[in-house]
Design a protein around this motif. Structure first.
Motif, short mmCIF file in Angstrom:
data_model
loop_
_atom_site.label_atom_id
_atom_site.label_comp_id
_atom_site.label_asym_id
_atom_site.label_seq_id
_atom_site.Cartn_x
_atom_site.Cartn_y
_atom_site.Cartn_z
N PRO A 66 0.83 -1.21 0.00
CA PRO A 66 0.00 0.00 0.00
C PRO A 66 0.86 1.26 0.00
O PRO A 66 2.00 1.26 0.47
CB PRO A 66 -0.80 -0.12 1.30
N ASN A 68 2.22 4.89 1.07
CA ASN A 68 2.37 5.70 2.29
C ASN A 68 1.95 4.97 3.56
O ASN A 68 1.30 5.54 4.45
CB ASN A 68 1.56 7.00 2.16
N THR A 69 2.30 3.71 3.65
CA THR A 69 1.98 2.91 4.84
C THR A 69 3.22 2.16 5.30
O THR A 69 3.90 1.54 4.50
CB THR A 69 0.86 1.90 4.54
N LYS A 70 3.49 2.24 6.59
CA LYS A 70 4.63 1.54 7.16
C LYS A 70 4.23 0.15 7.63
O LYS A 70 3.06 -0.09 7.95
CB LYS A 70 5.21 2.33 8.33
N LYS A 71 5.21 -0.71 7.69
CA LYS A 71 4.96 -2.05 8.22
C LYS A 71 4.67 -1.97 9.71
O LYS A 71 5.22 -1.12 10.42
CB LYS A 71 6.18 -2.96 8.01
N TYR A 139 1.43 -4.98 6.67
CA TYR A 139 0.89 -3.62 6.77
C TYR A 139 -0.45 -3.57 7.49
O TYR A 139 -0.81 -2.55 8.07
CB TYR A 139 0.75 -3.01 5.37
N THR A 140 -1.18 -4.70 7.44
CA THR A 140 -2.51 -4.73 8.08
C THR A 140 -2.61 -5.75 9.21
O THR A 140 -3.51 -5.64 10.05
CB THR A 140 -3.59 -5.06 7.03
#
Length: 420
Positions: A66, A68-71, A139-140
């Motif tokens: 995704p 602009n999403t960090k782990k 990420y989620t």
């Protein structure tokens, strides 16, 4: 000079050594055949466990990254895993440098708290539970797939080592391995021609074409048995080193290791301090990616409880079920992140143990080593089968057929003697 045709040499039978060796080769083979076949087949299957496990992961190994999403942190991902799969306990995880790789968790089913509760069905009963890999979106935190290929190869490895029968099975496998070693040496003695000439060289090193299946089976047993002899002996010896503690200890001491490192390691490990906090997992991950530039994967152990003060951290280009490619395994202080400075003999113990394992299963030479070991394993697995078919074929020949074959052998022998 007397003519050999009018004065043929006196018929000579097999030497006493070959007769005794042949008798031992037959009966030891019949007694241990099923065990040897089971052990060699399971060991052969295990050679490509990493490739098969990786294949079983399928599309779950990769995720869409995704924007602009960090782990999420490993701690957060482990919490997510526990919430989604509450009946399992994680014991290590794999994280990857590539942004599109899933976070992988190795886990086992939890033993029931109630002693009267039903035990998990199928393979893997008991305190250890059933092993599996779960893949999470880093990420989620969502579980995107799982595979029990880990459990399959755990069972395969224990069939190979102990026939799933504990100490008794380990003893049986050890005895069968010793017998197989004797069989290999005996096979060489029986294979060795009495006289070396063009005919015996062709028979010893080549499979004759245009023959019936019984002759082809005989040639396969003899010829391929000879070609696989040295690597088969080597694989058997490394297996015996793992099977018998006395051999393990002798090997360790011979190459600068120590027989029982656990008595020493505790002295060098940090003591549990409830006032101190362990460093977050990401600190260990970042540090090891920097210290091992070629690493693309890191594996970290998940401690059972807070009193554990040592983490096992592996950083490598690839980490399989029992293999490491271009990397290093370390024991680190969970409070400082520093590698524990064990004595040299303790470090050598790990090196020798892993080296012996790699030599046994073919990990010594990358894919070439695996393919080579797999082929040798297939040949070794076939030897009890082809040997049994030779014995069964001779045992069930008709008297007429036996006489014909005896006459053919005698004619060939006289012809060879005349050539010499």
């Amino acid at each position: 000079m007397e003519n050999k045709k009018t004065n043929p040499k006196k018929k000579q039978g097999k030497s006493l050594t070959k007769r005794i060796t042949g008798w031992l080769h037959l009966w030891l083979g019949l007694v241990s055949g099923i065990i040897v076949l089971t052990v060699t087949l399971s060991g052969t299957v295990f050679v490509f466990c990493d490739e098969i496990i990786d294949w079983c992961g399928g599309s779950a190994k990769y995720i869409e990254v995704p924007a602009n999403t960090k782990k999420m942190s490993p701690e957060e991902l482990l919490v997510q895993f526990q919430q989604q799969v509450p009946d399992r306990r994680a014991f290590y995880f794999d994280t990857y440098k590539d942004a599109d790789r899933s976070f992988r968790v190795a886990s086992a089913t939890k033993p029931p708290e109630d002693k009267n509760a039903a035990k998990p069905k199928g393979k893997g009963r008991g305190p250890r539970g059933v092993f599996a890999y779960h893949y999470l979106n880093p990420y989620t935190g969502k579980v995107v797939g799982s595979t029990k290929s880990y459990e399959f190869f755990y069972v395969v490895a224990h069939i190979h080592a102990q026939l799933l029968a504990g100490k008794f099975g380990k003893t049986v496998v050890g005895i069968a391995s010793i017998i197989f070693f004797i069989q290999l040496i005996g096979g060489l003695i029986l294979w060795w021609p009495k006289k070396w000439n063009k005919t015996t060289r062709t028979t010893a090193f080549k499979i004759k074409s245009g023959t019936k299946w019984r002759r082809k089976n005989y040639d396969f047993h003899n010829v391929f048995g000879f070609y696989s002899l040295l690597p088969a002996v080597f694989i058997t010896i490394t297996g015996l080193i793992m099977a018998y503690k006395v051999l393990t200890d002798l090997t360790q001491e011979a190459f600068g290791g120590i027989a029982d490192p656990h008595k020493i390691t505790e002295k060098y490990e940090p003591k549990f301090d409830p006032e101190k906090k362990a460093l977050p997992f990401i600190d260990f991950i970042d540090r090891n990616f920097k210290e091992v530039p070629e690493a693309k994967q890191i594996r970290m152990s998940v401690p059972r409880n807070d009193s554990s003060t040592v983490y096992n951290v592996v950083a490598a280009k690839f980490i399989g079920l029992k293999s490491i490619t271009k990397g290093k395994s370390r024991e680190v202080n969970k409070y400082s992140g520093d590698e524990i400075n064990y004595p040299k003999e303790v470090q050598m113990h790990e090196v020798i143990e892993h080296m012996n394992f790699d030599l046994h299963v073919g990990y010594w030479g990358g894919m070439f080593g695996k393919i080579f070991t797999f082929v040798i394993g297939i040949i070794c697995t076939s030897l009890p089968v082809t040997g049994f078919l030779i014995w069964w074929g001779r045992r069930n020949k008709s008297p007429k057929k036996k006489k014909e074959i005896k006459n053919i052998h005698q004619q060939r022998k006289e012809h060879h003697e005349q050539l010499v």
